[in-house]
Design a protein around this motif. Structure first.
Motif, PDB file in Angstrom:
ATOM      1  N   MET A   1       0.832  -1.185   0.000  1.00 26.05           N
ATOM      2  CA  MET A   1       0.000   0.000   0.000  1.00 26.05           C
ATOM      3  C   MET A   1       0.874   1.245   0.000  1.00 26.05           C
ATOM      4  O   MET A   1       1.793   1.355   0.801  1.00 26.05           O
ATOM      5  N   SER A   2       0.567   2.157  -0.899  1.00 30.06           N
ATOM      6  CA  SER A   2       1.278   3.428  -0.888  1.00 30.06           C
ATOM      7  C   SER A   2       0.346   4.515  -0.377  1.00 30.06           C
ATOM      8  O   SER A   2      -0.862   4.487  -0.604  1.00 30.06           O
ATOM      9  N   THR A   3       0.914   5.465   0.307  1.00 34.11           N
ATOM     10  CA  THR A   3       0.135   6.542   0.910  1.00 34.11           C
ATOM     11  C   THR A   3      -0.464   7.433  -0.178  1.00 34.11           C
ATOM     12  O   THR A   3       0.204   7.806  -1.141  1.00 34.11           O
ATOM     13  N   VAL A   4      -1.743   7.761  -0.009  1.00 32.11           N
ATOM     14  CA  VAL A   4      -2.448   8.659  -0.929  1.00 32.11           C
ATOM     15  C   VAL A   4      -2.601   9.999  -0.223  1.00 32.11           C
ATOM     16  O   VAL A   4      -3.280  10.085   0.803  1.00 32.11           O
ATOM     17  N   PHE A   5      -1.962  11.036  -0.752  1.00 30.78           N
ATOM     18  CA  PHE A   5      -2.079  12.376  -0.194  1.00 30.78           C
ATOM     19  C   PHE A   5      -3.245  13.074  -0.884  1.00 30.78           C
ATOM     20  O   PHE A   5      -3.246  13.230  -2.102  1.00 30.78           O
ATOM     21  N   LEU A   6      -4.235  13.449  -0.098  1.00 28.83           N
ATOM     22  CA  LEU A   6      -5.439  14.075  -0.636  1.00 28.83           C
ATOM     23  C   LEU A   6      -5.184  15.547  -0.921  1.00 28.83           C
ATOM     24  O   LEU A   6      -4.484  16.220  -0.158  1.00 28.83           O
ATOM     25  N   GLU A   7      -5.746  16.037  -2.021  1.00 25.08           N
ATOM     26  CA  GLU A   7      -5.535  17.421  -2.425  1.00 25.08           C
ATOM     27  C   GLU A   7      -6.801  18.245  -2.232  1.00 25.08           C
ATOM     28  O   GLU A   7      -7.910  17.708  -2.215  1.00 25.08           O
ATOM     29  N   THR A   8      -6.626  19.542  -2.129  1.00 25.77           N
ATOM     30  CA  THR A   8      -7.744  20.457  -1.971  1.00 25.77           C
ATOM     31  C   THR A   8      -8.702  20.329  -3.150  1.00 25.77           C
ATOM     32  O   THR A   8      -8.276  20.271  -4.302  1.00 25.77           O
ATOM     33  N   THR A   9     -10.010  20.251  -2.839  1.00 20.03           N
ATOM     34  CA  THR A   9     -11.038  20.179  -3.870  1.00 20.03           C
ATOM     35  C   THR A   9     -12.341  20.730  -3.311  1.00 20.03           C
ATOM     36  O   THR A   9     -12.558  20.708  -2.104  1.00 20.03           O
ATOM     37  N   ASP A  10     -13.215  21.213  -4.197  1.00 21.19           N
ATOM     38  CA  ASP A  10     -14.541  21.643  -3.759  1.00 21.19           C
ATOM     39  C   ASP A  10     -15.635  20.771  -4.385  1.00 21.19           C
ATOM     40  O   ASP A  10     -16.809  21.081  -4.297  1.00 21.19           O
ATOM     41  N   THR A  11     -15.236  19.670  -5.013  1.00 21.77           N
ATOM     42  CA  THR A  11     -16.211  18.754  -5.622  1.00 21.77           C
ATOM     43  C   THR A  11     -16.357  17.453  -4.844  1.00 21.77           C
ATOM     44  O   THR A  11     -17.127  16.587  -5.235  1.00 21.77           O
ATOM     45  N   GLY A  12     -15.620  17.296  -3.753  1.00 18.58           N
ATOM     46  CA  GLY A  12     -15.690  16.095  -2.938  1.00 18.58           C
ATOM     47  C   GLY A  12     -14.798  14.986  -3.476  1.00 18.58           C
ATOM     48  O   GLY A  12     -14.358  15.020  -4.624  1.00 18.58           O
ATOM     49  N   VAL A  23      -4.005  10.557   3.586  1.00 20.43           N
ATOM     50  CA  VAL A  23      -3.530  11.647   4.438  1.00 20.43           C
ATOM     51  C   VAL A  23      -4.021  12.970   3.856  1.00 20.43           C
ATOM     52  O   VAL A  23      -3.796  13.257   2.677  1.00 20.43           O
ATOM     53  N   SER A  24      -4.684  13.758   4.686  1.00 21.59           N
ATOM     54  CA  SER A  24      -5.063  15.120   4.351  1.00 21.59           C
ATOM     55  C   SER A  24      -4.171  16.031   5.183  1.00 21.59           C
ATOM     56  O   SER A  24      -4.298  16.089   6.405  1.00 21.59           O
ATOM     57  N   GLU A  25      -3.252  16.708   4.517  1.00 19.96           N
ATOM     58  CA  GLU A  25      -2.259  17.508   5.223  1.00 19.96           C
ATOM     59  C   GLU A  25      -2.791  18.879   5.622  1.00 19.96           C
ATOM     60  O   GLU A  25      -3.815  19.323   5.123  1.00 19.96           O
ATOM     61  N   ARG A  26      -2.058  19.543   6.520  1.00 17.55           N
ATOM     62  CA  ARG A  26      -2.391  20.915   6.909  1.00 17.55           C
ATOM     63  C   ARG A  26      -2.454  21.789   5.670  1.00 17.55           C
ATOM     64  O   ARG A  26      -1.649  21.646   4.770  1.00 17.55           O
ATOM     65  N   GLY A  27      -3.445  22.666   5.614  1.00 19.05           N
ATOM     66  CA  GLY A  27      -3.603  23.538   4.470  1.00 19.05           C
ATOM     67  C   GLY A  27      -4.498  22.956   3.385  1.00 19.05           C
ATOM     68  O   GLY A  27      -4.859  23.642   2.442  1.00 19.05           O
ATOM     69  N   THR A  28      -4.863  21.687   3.517  1.00 15.45           N
ATOM     70  CA  THR A  28      -5.746  21.032   2.557  1.00 15.45           C
ATOM     71  C   THR A  28      -7.193  21.214   3.005  1.00 15.45           C
ATOM     72  O   THR A  28      -7.514  21.020   4.173  1.00 15.45           O
ATOM     73  N   THR A  29      -8.074  21.589   2.080  1.00 12.20           N
ATOM     74  CA  THR A  29      -9.500  21.705   2.367  1.00 12.20           C
ATOM     75  C   THR A  29     -10.268  20.865   1.355  1.00 12.20           C
ATOM     76  O   THR A  29     -10.132  21.077   0.148  1.00 12.20           O
ATOM     77  N   ILE A  30     -11.058  19.938   1.859  1.00 10.50           N
ATOM     78  CA  ILE A  30     -11.882  19.078   1.012  1.00 10.50           C
ATOM     79  C   ILE A  30     -13.334  19.420   1.303  1.00 10.50           C
ATOM     80  O   ILE A  30     -13.774  19.337   2.451  1.00 10.50           O
ATOM     81  N   SER A  31     -14.065  19.825   0.270  1.00  5.85           N
ATOM     82  CA  SER A  31     -15.477  20.137   0.442  1.00  5.85           C
ATOM     83  C   SER A  31     -16.251  19.594  -0.763  1.00  5.85           C
ATOM     84  O   SER A  31     -15.653  19.184  -1.760  1.00  5.85           O
ATOM     85  N   ASN A  32     -17.553  19.589  -0.648  1.00  5.92           N
ATOM     86  CA  ASN A  32     -18.418  19.143  -1.746  1.00  5.92           C
ATOM     87  C   ASN A  32     -19.361  20.258  -2.195  1.00  5.92           C
ATOM     88  O   ASN A  32     -20.415  19.990  -2.754  1.00  5.92           O
ATOM     89  N   THR A  33     -18.967  21.492  -1.980  1.00  4.45           N
ATOM     90  CA  THR A  33     -19.842  22.624  -2.280  1.00  4.45           C
ATOM     91  C   THR A  33     -20.113  22.788  -3.777  1.00  4.45           C
ATOM     92  O   THR A  33     -21.167  23.278  -4.161  1.00  4.45           O
ATOM     93  N   ALA A  34     -19.178  22.394  -4.641  1.00  4.28           N
ATOM     94  CA  ALA A  34     -19.363  22.550  -6.085  1.00  4.28           C
ATOM     95  C   ALA A  34     -19.705  21.228  -6.774  1.00  4.28           C
ATOM     96  O   ALA A  34     -19.852  21.189  -7.980  1.00  4.28           O
ATOM     97  N   GLY A  35     -19.820  20.162  -6.014  1.00  4.40           N
ATOM     98  CA  GLY A  35     -20.103  18.863  -6.610  1.00  4.40           C
ATOM     99  C   GLY A  35     -21.479  18.360  -6.238  1.00  4.40           C
ATOM    100  O   GLY A  35     -22.279  19.067  -5.634  1.00  4.40           O
TER     101      GLY A  35
END
Length: 122
Positions: A1-12, A23-35
């Motif tokens: 298994m390799s680590t998946v770093f999640l990126e900022t998105t507004d579509t979820g 991993v969701s790092e500091r400074g990353t924002t994940i939202s579903n406001t546009a999706g």
């Protein structure tokens, strides 16, 4: 298994049958406001998944929807927020660690369905 770093998105983000670790790092924002996803971040159909959140998950409806078993969600210095439910945890033998300076919020902060799951809040 390799680590998946999640990126900022507004579509979820949605993951099916993938264990991560995620991993969701500091400074990353994940939202579903546009999706059109019902949760900002969702996981389903897996055993042994791992999410470490150091960023922000902001859901319209549900923040994190996790339909998983024998898995771990670690929220440290992070925020998991949903307008209805912050974290919806479905499955068995899951562990939630809400560590120092972390927030899980919503009309219902944590909705856990299943059995033999554990929550640690420090």
């Amino acid at each position: 298994m390799s680590t998946v770093f999640l990126e900022t998105t507004d579509t979820g983000l949605s993951f099916m049958n993938e264990a991560g670790p995620f991993v969701s790092e500091r400074g990353t924002t994940i939202s579903n406001t546009a999706g059109n996803l019902p949760a900002a971040l969702s996981f389903a159909g897996i055993s042994g998944a791992s999410l470490s959140n150091f960023g922000r998950v902001e859901g319209t409806g549900i923040g994190v929807h996790a339909n998983i078993s024998e898995s771990v969600i670690h929220n440290e210095n992070g925020t998991i927020e949903g307008s209805d439910v912050g974290l919806k945890f479905i499955g068995l033998a899951n562990t939630l660690v809400n560590a120092t300076f972390s927030v899980i919020t919503g009309d219902t902060a944590v909705h856990s369905l299943g059995f033999n799951s554990h929550t640690f809040n420090s």
